[in-house]
Design a protein around this motif. Structure first.
Motif, mmCIF file in Angstrom:
data_model
loop_
_atom_site.group_PDB
_atom_site.id
_atom_site.type_symbol
_atom_site.label_atom_id
_atom_site.label_comp_id
_atom_site.label_asym_id
_atom_site.label_seq_id
_atom_site.Cartn_x
_atom_site.Cartn_y
_atom_site.Cartn_z
ATOM 1 N N GLY A 138 0.784 -1.235 -0.029
ATOM 2 C CA GLY A 138 -0.124 -0.111 -0.083
ATOM 3 C C GLY A 138 0.865 1.291 -0.006
ATOM 4 O O GLY A 138 0.228 2.314 0.019
ATOM 5 N N PHE A 139 2.198 1.162 -0.164
ATOM 6 C CA PHE A 139 2.726 2.346 -0.376
ATOM 7 C C PHE A 139 2.750 3.067 -1.772
ATOM 8 O O PHE A 139 2.699 2.395 -2.845
ATOM 9 C CB PHE A 139 4.490 2.137 -0.204
ATOM 10 N N PRO A 140 2.938 4.496 -1.693
ATOM 11 C CA PRO A 140 2.658 4.931 -3.261
ATOM 12 C C PRO A 140 4.170 4.513 -3.813
ATOM 13 O O PRO A 140 5.259 4.563 -2.996
ATOM 14 C CB PRO A 140 3.035 6.571 -2.830
ATOM 15 N N ALA A 141 4.050 4.340 -5.283
ATOM 16 C CA ALA A 141 5.297 4.031 -5.916
ATOM 17 C C ALA A 141 6.462 4.972 -5.635
ATOM 18 O O ALA A 141 7.760 4.432 -5.325
ATOM 19 C CB ALA A 141 5.150 3.773 -7.259
ATOM 20 N N MET A 142 6.345 6.242 -5.554
ATOM 21 C CA MET A 142 7.273 7.021 -5.310
ATOM 22 C C MET A 142 7.980 7.010 -3.887
ATOM 23 O O MET A 142 9.237 7.112 -3.793
ATOM 24 C CB MET A 142 6.940 8.444 -5.666
ATOM 25 N N GLN A 300 -0.594 12.224 -9.387
ATOM 26 C CA GLN A 300 -0.141 11.259 -10.216
ATOM 27 C C GLN A 300 1.149 10.788 -10.269
ATOM 28 O O GLN A 300 1.809 9.826 -10.295
ATOM 29 C CB GLN A 300 -0.358 12.002 -11.680
ATOM 30 N N ASP A 301 2.246 12.030 -9.559
ATOM 31 C CA ASP A 301 3.741 11.584 -9.753
ATOM 32 C C ASP A 301 3.821 10.601 -8.577
ATOM 33 O O ASP A 301 5.072 9.904 -8.368
ATOM 34 C CB ASP A 301 4.593 13.036 -9.483
ATOM 35 N N TRP A 302 2.967 10.473 -7.385
ATOM 36 C CA TRP A 302 3.154 9.308 -6.582
ATOM 37 C C TRP A 302 2.926 8.095 -7.113
ATOM 38 O O TRP A 302 3.748 7.256 -6.570
ATOM 39 C CB TRP A 302 2.350 9.556 -5.302
ATOM 40 N N ILE A 303 2.129 7.836 -7.991
ATOM 41 C CA ILE A 303 1.734 6.594 -8.589
ATOM 42 C C ILE A 303 2.732 6.298 -9.815
ATOM 43 O O ILE A 303 3.296 5.047 -9.742
ATOM 44 C CB ILE A 303 0.531 6.639 -8.914
ATOM 45 N N GLY A 304 3.212 7.063 -10.546
ATOM 46 C CA GLY A 304 3.944 6.641 -11.493
ATOM 47 C C GLY A 304 2.785 6.244 -13.135
ATOM 48 O O GLY A 304 1.743 5.706 -12.666
ATOM 49 N N ILE A 307 2.430 2.444 -13.823
ATOM 50 C CA ILE A 307 1.724 1.815 -12.612
ATOM 51 C C ILE A 307 0.177 2.009 -12.906
ATOM 52 O O ILE A 307 -0.849 1.301 -12.830
ATOM 53 C CB ILE A 307 1.791 2.162 -11.257
ATOM 54 N N GLU A 308 -0.121 3.481 -13.172
ATOM 55 C CA GLU A 308 -1.533 3.885 -13.399
ATOM 56 C C GLU A 308 -2.078 3.231 -14.780
ATOM 57 O O GLU A 308 -3.321 2.931 -14.728
ATOM 58 C CB GLU A 308 -1.473 5.277 -13.383
ATOM 59 N N GLU A 309 -1.330 3.138 -15.708
ATOM 60 C CA GLU A 309 -1.721 2.419 -16.752
ATOM 61 C C GLU A 309 -2.136 0.954 -16.672
ATOM 62 O O GLU A 309 -3.312 0.611 -17.230
ATOM 63 C CB GLU A 309 -0.655 2.805 -17.981
#
Length: 315
Positions: A138-142, A300-304, A307-309
């Motif tokens: 559950g961590f944001p990717a960034m 958005q920049d937390w997720i990447g 990953i979002e796509e």
């Protein structure tokens, strides 16, 4: 040609990598071949390196890269096996049973487990293994990438079972006239000298490494917390320092008395054995549990983008 110009030309391959990857956002698959060609061109034209030596160095580089990729392959294979077998969900459940506090999870997975991976495999594999584990729970990717890279400090000097000391320092000092004269003057053999270097490195990094857990936590709460607060990170200072000492004390003792092969492995393993059960009972943990903001509010920049796509395609 002046020394300053030669120094600038020597830095040109590194500058080109930085410019192409960081500034122009080129992928490494495009940037690194260009840097390689620049290096070969400068070596051949400026330093007059023979073509045969350039070819030999290139082959040696390919073999070294292959050995590194072989080590990383094992770490990535382990991660994929965990994902396909469903073990990643068991790990996620286990982490919440240990502590629901994201700060403690970051210390345990990124710092302690990541240091263990670095000590055994090395070559940046903690970022390839620990970061996906953090994302899975559950961590944001960034944030996962950030904390996984911050820990690439103390444990790195003895990564891959002491490779930086046993191979890196060894190759740099072995046979050097100054080193040979020093060893003769002090009646030392090279193996003992190498171990003494490892011991001094362990002491220095043991002191600074104690602070790594609190550094990664305050960075996480400052840039990924709902309140963007340093204080939320500092509130777990007692536990973070305790976790740091659980790693650095055996790490330092191992480096001083046993040699450079096992400090990162022993420190992280003993740290996990001590910290995990104590975190489970809330030892030195703050009363207020810290978590990231609601996922739907993440920038958005937390997720990447990737990953979002992927998430969109799965939904």
């Amino acid at each position: 040609m002046s020394f300053g110009i030669l120094a600038l030309l020597a830095l040109l391959p590194i500058i080109s990598v930085f410019g192409l990857i960081v500034l122009f956002r080129w992928p490494a698959t495009r940037a690194m071949p260009i840097a390689y060609l620049i290096t070969c061109f400068l070596a051949f034209t400026v330093w007059k390196v023979p073509f045969s030596q350039l070819a030999a160095a290139s082959i040696d580089g390919l073999l070294t890269a292959a050995s590194i990729l072989y080590i990383i392959l094992g770490a990535i294979l382990l991660l994929n096996l965990q994902q396909e077998s469903g073990a990643i969900f068991s790990i996620r459940k286990s982490m919440f049973l240990i502590s629901p506090d994201r700060r403690a999870q970051a210390i345990i997975i990124a710092f302690l487990f990541g240091s263990f991976i670095e000590g055994s495999a090395g070559f940046g594999t903690p970022a390839a293994v620990a970061a996906p584990l953090l994302v899975a729970i559950g961590f944001p990717a960034m944030a996962a990438v950030m904390v996984s890279l911050i820990i690439q400090s103390t444990c790195v000097s003895f990564g891959a079972v002491g490779t930086p000391i046993l191979i890196g320092v060894n190759a740099g000092l072995s046979g050097q006239v100054e080193v040979v004269n020093y060893l003769s003057a002090h009646n030392l053999d090279f193996a003992s000298y190498l171990n003494s270097i490892g011991g001094k490195v362990a002491i220095i990094h043991g002191i600074t490494g104690t602070l790594i857990p609190i550094i990664l936590v305050i960075m996480m709460t400052r840039f990924f917390g709902q309140k963007r607060s340093w204080k939320e990170g500092l509130s777990i200072l007692p536990f973070a320092l305790f976790a740091g000492l659980c790693f650095t004390v055996p790490y330092t003792l191992t480096g001083v008395f046993l040699g450079p092969e096992f400090p990162s492995l022993v420190g992280s393993l003993l740290g996990l054995l001590i910290v995990v059960p104590l975190a489970k009972i809330g030892f030195l943990m703050p009363r207020k549990v810290w978590d990231f903001p609601a996922k739907e509010t993440w920038p958005q920049d937390w997720i990447g983008q990737e990953i979002e796509e992927r998430h969109d395609s799965e939904s």
